[in-house]
Scaffold this motif. Sequence first.
Motif, mmCIF file in Angstrom:
data_model
loop_
_atom_site.group_PDB
_atom_site.id
_atom_site.type_symbol
_atom_site.label_atom_id
_atom_site.label_comp_id
_atom_site.label_asym_id
_atom_site.label_seq_id
_atom_site.Cartn_x
_atom_site.Cartn_y
_atom_site.Cartn_z
ATOM 1 N N THR A 134 0.819 -1.271 -0.123
ATOM 2 C CA THR A 134 0.090 0.092 -0.006
ATOM 3 C C THR A 134 0.845 1.204 -0.142
ATOM 4 N N ARG A 137 2.625 1.465 -3.257
ATOM 5 C CA ARG A 137 1.791 1.902 -4.273
ATOM 6 C C ARG A 137 1.345 3.216 -4.375
ATOM 7 N N ASN A 138 1.006 3.928 -3.274
ATOM 8 C CA ASN A 138 0.316 5.200 -3.129
ATOM 9 C C ASN A 138 1.303 6.309 -3.010
#
Length: 402
Positions: A134, A137-138
């Motif tokens: 996460t 990815r962000n």
Amino acid sequence: MGAFLDKPKTEKHNSHGEGNGVRYGLSSMQGWRVEMEDAHTAVLGLQTPGMTDWSFFAVYDGHAGSKVANYCSKHLLEHIITSSLGDGGTQGSEAGSESSGGEIPAPCPPAVEAVKAGIRTGFLRIDEHMRSFTDLRNGMDRSGSTAVGILLSPDHFFFINCGDSRAVLYRNSQVCFSTLDHKPCNPRERERIQNAGGSVMIQRVNGSLAVSRALGDYDYKCVDGKGPTEQLVSPEPEVFVMVRAPEQDQFVILACDGIWDVMSNEDLCEFVKSRLEVCDDLEKVCNEVVDTCLHKGSRDNMSIVLVCLPNGPKVSEEAVKKDAELNKYLETRVEEMLSRPGDEGLPDIVTVMRNLSTDSGMPPLPPGGGLASKRSVIEAVYNRLIPYKEEDGSGADVECPW
């Protein structure tokens, strides 16, 4: 001070081990950086059928954070092994089947080409896997990491490199092999970067990242229509296979660029050889390398793994004697300097080092390390004697009691 501390953190992480005919030692130090972003792997004997007599060592130099380096240090090897063995497990044609006598033969190790392909696939798979995390990815975590490693089979060295950390092989008392650093200014790397729509400025990818291959760094891996090995930054390793020469191979060094920034391949290998001739404690040898690089001016995190092979340098009585004589000479010279303070009082450690560097009567210093490799010895004497530099209340230095 931006990305640097006011003074270096010199505490070290150490480890060592022995097995499969090799010994290893390692040392890592945070140094001047505000965060320790290096990681490492050292595995003697892979827990895989047919590969229990194989070993794996690696150094990971993280940047913009430590997440990728730390994850790879724990999981890259399993990705490589899984990819090398494929769905069929071990490679021998008889593996897993019963012989005419009803016995199951021992698993066969994977073939050389299967290992090479598995290493490449393992890198690509772990890079794609981490992309799903996460925070990576962000964009909350923009970390990446180089990786340099060696997979040792009984017959071969598999040198693995992705980025600008480096591995060297010392054979027949000379540097026999070195991995190639992946820098944006290299013609092959520059071509890929430009084909992906990027540029190389001030020897960096888009003027920012100093390496052209790395794991993580997903900000540089989002060009539409380009595969994973065609991006601005590629996770693809280069793999070099060499046949082992037991009578000639002496040691392998894996280190991050915090080491190589201040020591050449030849200097580092000659220094390590000289230290192995006076000490068989591999952790201590690695600590001396890290300290020497710090004193030579390295401002980065520093990590080194030293893998000694059966024909590696052995402790020599003559070398031990000469090293002790050098240490005694340095101690005596420091005592002399502190016993005769000048008009400005006692010299500081920088002045002591400067004076020693011009000493024409100095016995031979460790090759590759020079006076920087003896700074710890010099500082120990200096710090033992310097307490006499006190103030008597009037602001003047108290004279040393010699």
